[in-house]
Design a protein around this motif. Sequence first.
Motif, PDB file in Angstrom:
ATOM      1  N   PHE A 177       9.398  17.643  -2.010  1.00  0.00           N
ATOM      2  CA  PHE A 177       9.481  16.184  -2.059  1.00  0.00           C
ATOM      3  C   PHE A 177      10.183  15.743  -3.343  1.00  0.00           C
ATOM      4  O   PHE A 177      11.016  14.844  -3.327  1.00  0.00           O
ATOM      5  CB  PHE A 177       8.084  15.554  -1.965  1.00  0.00           C
ATOM      6  CG  PHE A 177       8.111  14.059  -2.068  1.00  0.00           C
ATOM      7  CD1 PHE A 177       7.741  13.417  -3.244  1.00  0.00           C
ATOM      8  CD2 PHE A 177       8.546  13.283  -0.998  1.00  0.00           C
ATOM      9  CE1 PHE A 177       7.789  12.024  -3.348  1.00  0.00           C
ATOM     10  CE2 PHE A 177       8.592  11.891  -1.091  1.00  0.00           C
ATOM     11  CZ  PHE A 177       8.218  11.260  -2.265  1.00  0.00           C
ATOM     12  N   ALA A 178       9.841  16.393  -4.458  1.00  0.00           N
ATOM     13  CA  ALA A 178      10.435  16.038  -5.752  1.00  0.00           C
ATOM     14  C   ALA A 178      11.949  16.210  -5.726  1.00  0.00           C
ATOM     15  O   ALA A 178      12.694  15.369  -6.243  1.00  0.00           O
ATOM     16  CB  ALA A 178       9.817  16.864  -6.872  1.00  0.00           C
ATOM     17  N   ASN A 223       0.823  -1.215   0.000  1.00  0.00           N
ATOM     18  CA  ASN A 223       0.000   0.000   0.000  1.00  0.00           C
ATOM     19  C   ASN A 223       0.856   1.263   0.000  1.00  0.00           C
ATOM     20  O   ASN A 223       0.394   2.345   0.359  1.00  0.00           O
ATOM     21  CB  ASN A 223      -0.903   0.024   1.248  1.00  0.00           C
ATOM     22  CG  ASN A 223      -1.684  -1.271   1.384  1.00  0.00           C
ATOM     23  OD1 ASN A 223      -2.295  -1.726   0.416  1.00  0.00           O
ATOM     24  ND2 ASN A 223      -1.622  -1.879   2.556  1.00  0.00           N
ATOM     25  N   GLY A 224       2.111   1.101  -0.395  1.00  0.00           N
ATOM     26  CA  GLY A 224       3.052   2.217  -0.340  1.00  0.00           C
ATOM     27  C   GLY A 224       2.904   3.161  -1.530  1.00  0.00           C
ATOM     28  O   GLY A 224       1.926   3.110  -2.277  1.00  0.00           O
ATOM     29  N   GLY A 225       3.906   3.985  -1.710  1.00  0.00           N
ATOM     30  CA  GLY A 225       3.890   4.941  -2.813  1.00  0.00           C
ATOM     31  C   GLY A 225       3.371   6.289  -2.370  1.00  0.00           C
ATOM     32  O   GLY A 225       3.157   6.540  -1.171  1.00  0.00           O
ATOM     33  N   GLY A 226       3.167   7.163  -3.330  1.00  0.00           N
ATOM     34  CA  GLY A 226       2.686   8.511  -3.030  1.00  0.00           C
ATOM     35  C   GLY A 226       3.727   9.309  -2.277  1.00  0.00           C
ATOM     36  O   GLY A 226       4.918   9.147  -2.497  1.00  0.00           O
ATOM     37  N   TRP A 248       9.939   3.727  -5.458  1.00  0.00           N
ATOM     38  CA  TRP A 248       9.097   4.755  -4.826  1.00  0.00           C
ATOM     39  C   TRP A 248       7.627   4.349  -4.811  1.00  0.00           C
ATOM     40  O   TRP A 248       6.855   4.856  -3.989  1.00  0.00           O
ATOM     41  CB  TRP A 248       9.300   6.099  -5.519  1.00  0.00           C
ATOM     42  CG  TRP A 248      10.713   6.591  -5.378  1.00  0.00           C
ATOM     43  CD1 TRP A 248      11.640   6.732  -6.364  1.00  0.00           C
ATOM     44  CD2 TRP A 248      11.378   6.979  -4.153  1.00  0.00           C
ATOM     45  NE1 TRP A 248      12.841   7.177  -5.846  1.00  0.00           N
ATOM     46  CE2 TRP A 248      12.707   7.324  -4.496  1.00  0.00           C
ATOM     47  CE3 TRP A 248      10.984   7.040  -2.812  1.00  0.00           C
ATOM     48  CZ2 TRP A 248      13.641   7.751  -3.553  1.00  0.00           C
ATOM     49  CZ3 TRP A 248      11.916   7.463  -1.871  1.00  0.00           C
ATOM     50  CH2 TRP A 248      13.228   7.815  -2.239  1.00  0.00           C
ATOM     51  N   ASN A 249       7.230   3.431  -5.686  1.00  0.00           N
ATOM     52  CA  ASN A 249       5.851   2.956  -5.715  1.00  0.00           C
ATOM     53  C   ASN A 249       5.498   2.058  -4.532  1.00  0.00           C
ATOM     54  O   ASN A 249       4.317   1.801  -4.275  1.00  0.00           O
ATOM     55  CB  ASN A 249       5.576   2.174  -7.013  1.00  0.00           C
ATOM     56  CG  ASN A 249       5.577   3.070  -8.219  1.00  0.00           C
ATOM     57  OD1 ASN A 249       4.816   4.029  -8.273  1.00  0.00           O
ATOM     58  ND2 ASN A 249       6.421   2.765  -9.197  1.00  0.00           N
ATOM     59  N   VAL A 250       6.536   1.556  -3.855  1.00  0.00           N
ATOM     60  CA  VAL A 250       6.273   0.699  -2.692  1.00  0.00           C
ATOM     61  C   VAL A 250       6.824   1.324  -1.404  1.00  0.00           C
ATOM     62  O   VAL A 250       6.810   0.688  -0.340  1.00  0.00           O
ATOM     63  CB  VAL A 250       6.842  -0.734  -2.875  1.00  0.00           C
ATOM     64  CG1 VAL A 250       6.150  -1.420  -4.047  1.00  0.00           C
ATOM     65  CG2 VAL A 250       8.350  -0.734  -3.054  1.00  0.00           C
ATOM     66  N   ALA A 251       7.290   2.554  -1.502  1.00  0.00           N
ATOM     67  CA  ALA A 251       7.857   3.221  -0.320  1.00  0.00           C
ATOM     68  C   ALA A 251       6.777   3.372   0.737  1.00  0.00           C
ATOM     69  O   ALA A 251       5.698   3.918   0.471  1.00  0.00           O
ATOM     70  CB  ALA A 251       8.422   4.584  -0.710  1.00  0.00           C
ATOM     71  N   ASN A 252       7.062   2.885   1.925  1.00  0.00           N
ATOM     72  CA  ASN A 252       6.084   2.886   3.012  1.00  0.00           C
ATOM     73  C   ASN A 252       6.274   4.138   3.869  1.00  0.00           C
ATOM     74  O   ASN A 252       7.044   4.142   4.843  1.00  0.00           O
ATOM     75  CB  ASN A 252       6.266   1.610   3.858  1.00  0.00           C
ATOM     76  CG  ASN A 252       5.239   1.489   4.949  1.00  0.00           C
ATOM     77  OD1 ASN A 252       4.447   2.407   5.192  1.00  0.00           O
ATOM     78  ND2 ASN A 252       5.232   0.348   5.618  1.00  0.00           N
TER      79      ASN A 252
END
Lengths: 158, 212
Positions: free
Chosen positions: B118-119, B98-101, B195-199
Amino acid sequence: MVANLPACVGQKCVGRLSIGSDSPRLSISEAIVFNGGGHINHSIFWTILSPTGGGEPTNDLASQIRLDFGSFEDFKKNMIERSSAVKGSGWGWLGWNRKTSKLEIVTTQNQDPLEATTGLIPLLGIDVWEHAYYIQYKNLRAEYVERIFDIIDWINVA
Amino acid sequence: MMRTRVLSVLGRRTKATLPELPYEYHALEPYISADIMELHHSKHHATYVNNLNVANEALQEASSKGDVTKCVQLANAIKFNGGGHVNHTIFWQNMSPNGGGEPEGPLAEAIQRDFGSFAAFQAKMSQATVAVQGSGWGWLGYNKEAGRLQVATCANQDPLEATTGLIPIIGIDVWEHAYYLQYKNVRPDYVNQFWNVANWEDAGSRFSAASA
């Protein structure tokens, strides 16, 4: 690696070394060791492998191996152990020490080239970066190192 | 019998154990393949745990005999395997199906303050991580003394806190075993997909604890 080397040597080095600040010089020298070393190491690697390789060396090299390691089996065992035990990325080497006239087994980290790093002349190198074996052997590095003995070109090494 | 039992309890060290993943091996797909996750956890991390326990046993024996030379000789094995255990234990938590964002709350504010946006942080960490020569890790760490977030990299399994003093917030493993089966030599693609799975929930908790 080869692509990265000329760009560094051709432009940045000439330009930056003359500026005199340490930090660009250090990072450029790191890039040279890494990419230059990678180029040297792999250039050697392709030549010591052969589809008709394997077996054992003969003549002078065989005698020297017996002299410095006791037997080819002992040398092979040692080489497999040391190469497999590299922590992280690196290479296992059979090198020639010109000062002592002896063969030595050493390992180097990352792409540090053997001669520039240790003074030893590279005879045989085994790449143990994970990219060298992972797709086929997964995490079983020791198995890959053992199997590579089946394709060592001892004529080239000698 | 009681005395023997008490003595055996006193003699027993706490052994390192392989933590369970908080999700299934396939849960991070398509970003990280099930094959990679299974090998990474059940083989690589497990080996660090086993070798750490072996090294610790040897250290305890050497120490009890007063063999300082042996203790020093074991230091490398403990750093490598202990570091591997520490790093991977954090890593599994740093990722989530449910990571990402982007992060929220205090961590988001700190990233804004210390990197501008953040970018900008993400670009900086990605670049530093991709550029690791050989095996290693990229980290977002918290500098307690300076009260600032920092991007750092470590070689091999050198653990962030023991090596630099920074408290690990989120890390990316760039040993080739972490991505090669799926991404081959294209490490930048792997780092971008990470980054799509970064928790960010886990990262946020670590940040709150570190900056308290």
